[in-house]
Design a protein around this motif. Sequence first.
Motif, PDB file in Angstrom:
ATOM      1  N   ALA A   1       0.746  -1.201  -0.130  1.00 49.54           N
ATOM      2  CA  ALA A   1      -0.046  -0.016  -0.043  1.00 49.54           C
ATOM      3  C   ALA A   1       0.782   1.290  -0.005  1.00 49.54           C
ATOM      4  O   ALA A   1       1.928   1.160   0.544  1.00 49.54           O
ATOM      5  N   ALA A   2       0.236   2.556  -0.584  1.00 52.17           N
ATOM      6  CA  ALA A   2       1.020   3.732  -0.533  1.00 52.17           C
ATOM      7  C   ALA A   2       0.003   4.830  -0.577  1.00 52.17           C
ATOM      8  O   ALA A   2      -1.092   4.593  -1.177  1.00 52.17           O
ATOM      9  N   LYS A   3       0.625   5.989  -0.099  1.00 53.42           N
ATOM     10  CA  LYS A   3      -0.249   6.953   0.054  1.00 53.42           C
ATOM     11  C   LYS A   3       0.691   8.247  -0.229  1.00 53.42           C
ATOM     12  O   LYS A   3       1.529   8.505   0.415  1.00 53.42           O
ATOM     13  N   THR A   4       0.162   9.410  -0.772  1.00 56.26           N
ATOM     14  CA  THR A   4       1.018  10.591  -1.019  1.00 56.26           C
ATOM     15  C   THR A   4      -0.023  12.051  -0.683  1.00 56.26           C
ATOM     16  O   THR A   4      -0.962  11.861  -1.093  1.00 56.26           O
ATOM     17  N   ASP A   5       0.788  12.860  -0.097  1.00 60.30           N
ATOM     18  CA  ASP A   5       0.117  14.157   0.142  1.00 60.30           C
ATOM     19  C   ASP A   5       1.117  14.930  -0.465  1.00 60.30           C
ATOM     20  O   ASP A   5       2.062  15.486   0.047  1.00 60.30           O
ATOM     21  N   GLY A   6       0.822  15.393  -1.762  1.00 59.93           N
ATOM     22  CA  GLY A   6       1.561  16.389  -2.534  1.00 59.93           C
ATOM     23  C   GLY A   6       1.844  17.964  -1.895  1.00 59.93           C
ATOM     24  O   GLY A   6       2.576  18.493  -2.383  1.00 59.93           O
ATOM     25  N   SER A   7       0.981  18.088  -0.910  1.00 60.62           N
ATOM     26  CA  SER A   7       0.997  19.304  -0.096  1.00 60.62           C
ATOM     27  C   SER A   7       2.329  19.628   0.355  1.00 60.62           C
ATOM     28  O   SER A   7       2.633  20.938   0.646  1.00 60.62           O
ATOM     29  N   PHE A   8       3.075  18.525   0.538  1.00 56.81           N
ATOM     30  CA  PHE A   8       4.559  18.603   1.324  1.00 56.81           C
ATOM     31  C   PHE A   8       5.343  18.650   0.135  1.00 56.81           C
ATOM     32  O   PHE A   8       6.745  18.676   0.347  1.00 56.81           O
ATOM     33  N   SER A   9       5.243  18.637  -1.030  1.00 57.31           N
ATOM     34  CA  SER A   9       6.195  18.398  -2.148  1.00 57.31           C
ATOM     35  C   SER A   9       7.254  19.614  -2.284  1.00 57.31           C
ATOM     36  O   SER A   9       8.390  19.157  -2.785  1.00 57.31           O
ATOM     37  N   ARG A  10       6.957  20.783  -1.723  1.00 50.14           N
ATOM     38  CA  ARG A  10       8.154  21.850  -1.731  1.00 50.14           C
ATOM     39  C   ARG A  10       8.528  22.057  -0.410  1.00 50.14           C
ATOM     40  O   ARG A  10       9.322  23.161  -0.300  1.00 50.14           O
TER      41      ARG A  10
ATOM     42  N   PHE B   1       0.884   6.537   8.132  1.00 48.80           N
ATOM     43  CA  PHE B   1       1.658   5.412   8.504  1.00 48.80           C
ATOM     44  C   PHE B   1       0.740   4.091   8.696  1.00 48.80           C
ATOM     45  O   PHE B   1       0.940   3.327   8.248  1.00 48.80           O
ATOM     46  N   LEU B   2      -0.239   4.671   9.867  1.00 51.03           N
ATOM     47  CA  LEU B   2      -1.192   3.591  10.216  1.00 51.03           C
ATOM     48  C   LEU B   2      -1.972   3.126   9.060  1.00 51.03           C
ATOM     49  O   LEU B   2      -2.304   1.694   8.978  1.00 51.03           O
ATOM     50  N   SER B   3      -2.188   4.029   8.169  1.00 49.43           N
ATOM     51  CA  SER B   3      -3.331   3.680   7.121  1.00 49.43           C
ATOM     52  C   SER B   3      -2.677   2.866   5.960  1.00 49.43           C
ATOM     53  O   SER B   3      -3.165   1.857   5.685  1.00 49.43           O
ATOM     54  N   VAL B   4      -1.514   3.197   5.778  1.00 46.88           N
ATOM     55  CA  VAL B   4      -0.695   2.145   4.549  1.00 46.88           C
ATOM     56  C   VAL B   4      -0.527   0.896   5.321  1.00 46.88           C
ATOM     57  O   VAL B   4      -0.572  -0.078   4.585  1.00 46.88           O
ATOM     58  N   ALA B   5      -0.010   0.869   6.595  1.00 44.60           N
ATOM     59  CA  ALA B   5       0.034  -0.303   7.118  1.00 44.60           C
ATOM     60  C   ALA B   5      -1.122  -1.347   7.320  1.00 44.60           C
ATOM     61  O   ALA B   5      -1.258  -2.471   6.944  1.00 44.60           O
ATOM     62  N   ASP B   6      -2.167  -0.504   7.562  1.00 41.67           N
ATOM     63  CA  ASP B   6      -3.394  -1.320   7.681  1.00 41.67           C
ATOM     64  C   ASP B   6      -4.071  -1.940   6.054  1.00 41.67           C
ATOM     65  O   ASP B   6      -4.532  -3.147   6.120  1.00 41.67           O
ATOM     66  N   ASP B   7      -3.677  -0.962   5.333  1.00 36.50           N
ATOM     67  CA  ASP B   7      -4.116  -1.395   4.028  1.00 36.50           C
ATOM     68  C   ASP B   7      -3.010  -2.519   3.339  1.00 36.50           C
ATOM     69  O   ASP B   7      -3.686  -3.606   2.776  1.00 36.50           O
ATOM     70  N   ALA B   8      -1.930  -2.276   3.702  1.00 38.36           N
ATOM     71  CA  ALA B   8      -1.076  -3.650   3.010  1.00 38.36           C
ATOM     72  C   ALA B   8      -1.558  -5.013   3.902  1.00 38.36           C
ATOM     73  O   ALA B   8      -1.411  -5.844   3.101  1.00 38.36           O
ATOM     74  N   LEU B   9      -1.533  -4.773   5.109  1.00 42.22           N
ATOM     75  CA  LEU B   9      -2.137  -5.994   6.112  1.00 42.22           C
ATOM     76  C   LEU B   9      -3.490  -6.521   5.422  1.00 42.22           C
ATOM     77  O   LEU B   9      -3.524  -7.995   5.286  1.00 42.22           O
ATOM     78  N   ALA B  10      -4.405  -5.599   5.275  1.00 39.02           N
ATOM     79  CA  ALA B  10      -5.738  -6.069   4.879  1.00 39.02           C
ATOM     80  C   ALA B  10      -5.547  -6.768   3.354  1.00 39.02           C
ATOM     81  O   ALA B  10      -6.254  -7.815   3.041  1.00 39.02           O
TER      82      ALA B  10
ATOM     83  N   ALA C   1       8.458   6.162   5.066  1.00 41.13           N
ATOM     84  CA  ALA C   1       7.995   7.527   4.566  1.00 41.13           C
ATOM     85  C   ALA C   1       8.910   8.108   3.948  1.00 41.13           C
ATOM     86  O   ALA C   1       9.980   8.321   4.400  1.00 41.13           O
ATOM     87  N   GLY C   2       8.508   9.143   2.833  1.00 35.04           N
ATOM     88  CA  GLY C   2       9.831   9.957   2.311  1.00 35.04           C
ATOM     89  C   GLY C   2       9.091  10.912   1.797  1.00 35.04           C
ATOM     90  O   GLY C   2       7.637  11.455   1.650  1.00 35.04           O
ATOM     91  N   THR C   3      10.084  12.295   2.192  1.00 32.67           N
ATOM     92  CA  THR C   3       9.459  13.566   1.854  1.00 32.67           C
ATOM     93  C   THR C   3       8.746  13.817   0.504  1.00 32.67           C
ATOM     94  O   THR C   3       9.575  12.997  -0.660  1.00 32.67           O
ATOM     95  N   GLY C   4       7.947  14.579   0.239  1.00 31.58           N
ATOM     96  CA  GLY C   4       7.346  14.714  -0.839  1.00 31.58           C
ATOM     97  C   GLY C   4       5.553  14.749  -0.979  1.00 31.58           C
ATOM     98  O   GLY C   4       5.188  15.610  -1.697  1.00 31.58           O
ATOM     99  N   TYR C   5       5.089  14.022   0.045  1.00 29.66           N
ATOM    100  CA  TYR C   5       5.333  13.033   1.140  1.00 29.66           C
ATOM    101  C   TYR C   5       4.425  11.980   0.809  1.00 29.66           C
ATOM    102  O   TYR C   5       3.266  11.909   0.654  1.00 29.66           O
ATOM    103  N   THR C   6       5.295  10.657   0.823  1.00 32.08           N
ATOM    104  CA  THR C   6       4.699   9.471   0.653  1.00 32.08           C
ATOM    105  C   THR C   6       4.981   8.534   1.626  1.00 32.08           C
ATOM    106  O   THR C   6       5.992   8.483   2.224  1.00 32.08           O
ATOM    107  N   TRP C   7       3.788   7.850   1.927  1.00 31.99           N
ATOM    108  CA  TRP C   7       3.948   6.741   3.095  1.00 31.99           C
ATOM    109  C   TRP C   7       3.701   5.212   2.214  1.00 31.99           C
ATOM    110  O   TRP C   7       2.850   5.375   1.443  1.00 31.99           O
ATOM    111  N   ALA C   8       4.375   4.263   2.440  1.00 30.97           N
ATOM    112  CA  ALA C   8       4.188   3.122   1.748  1.00 30.97           C
ATOM    113  C   ALA C   8       4.598   1.911   2.726  1.00 30.97           C
ATOM    114  O   ALA C   8       5.503   1.835   3.963  1.00 30.97           O
TER     115      ALA C   8
END
Length: 337
Positions: free
Chosen positions: A186-195, A240-249, A322-329
Amino acid sequence: MTVSLTGYGRYVPQETITGPEIADRSGIPEDVVVEKMGVVEKHVCPPDDDHATDMGVAAARDALPDAGVDAADVDLVLYHGSEYKDHVVWSAAADIAERLGAENAYATESYSLCAGQPIAFRQVAAQIETGDVDTALLVGASREEDLVDYTDADASFMFNFGSGACATVLERGAGERALATFHGHAAKTDGSFSRDVIMPAGGSELPPSRATVDEGLHTLTVPDPDGMKERLGEVSLANFLSVADDALAASGLTREDIDFVALTHMKRSFHDYLTDELGVGDGHHYLDEYGHVQSVDQVLALDEGLDRGLVADGDVVLFLAAGTGYTWAASVLRWIG
């Protein structure tokens, strides 16, 4: 179709810098660097050696024999490490493939910054599942510590950046050679942190020049550190918890099934809070002797967990990043051993 991890390798430079040395350079109290930032020491590269490809090749030369795979049998070499590498506008993947003798592989690169390992797992596992490739070598490396200015208080959350590399071998099936099998991602991005985290000069917006060098614009910084901290604090734990739960599910599992989490290095209090929320007990390792080595963290944490007996045959291992940008995986593996 089963996708297996059949081998892995890791590499860190010999040279280190300690938490007290970082405190001395930055003016930040030693206890803040060591305890709050969580850096007892970290590995750093000499100026003229241990470039990204050097470290990646070293890690791969451990991973391939670990998997029992010859370089000539690799179909894909994927570099998922730092964009800061030996040269700009240049393929580290192709160079790594050539130096390893992976003459039958095609080489490509994937950039998700510090979320790179789970993202690369997801991409390559899908390719293997569809029959596009049978055997893939994934390589990550980072020496972004070079880009940190310890006198820039705005960049202090990056004072934990360390250097190193990892390599993993993924294969179709593999039977008894499998160290682990892959399940959900699973992965999720919030592009509001891109800069929010940038190196001001060196790109097309502000090309390198004598002036940009003189003004010290070729190090990483945070234009609005207070604003970033406030906004990130509101969403980071949930994501963090969202992508963890989604990957587990996607794996037919829940948090209660996690035996070990291989986690991005972060400040100690947040690491502890996150592992408590995941309910993993002692099933984690804090990388305070490495710092944050971009997309290498998860393999370092897994290796340390194995060495300490924290990972056993049959365990569910969660790679969480998690990586700046910001993406959680996240990626879920079943360790076979």
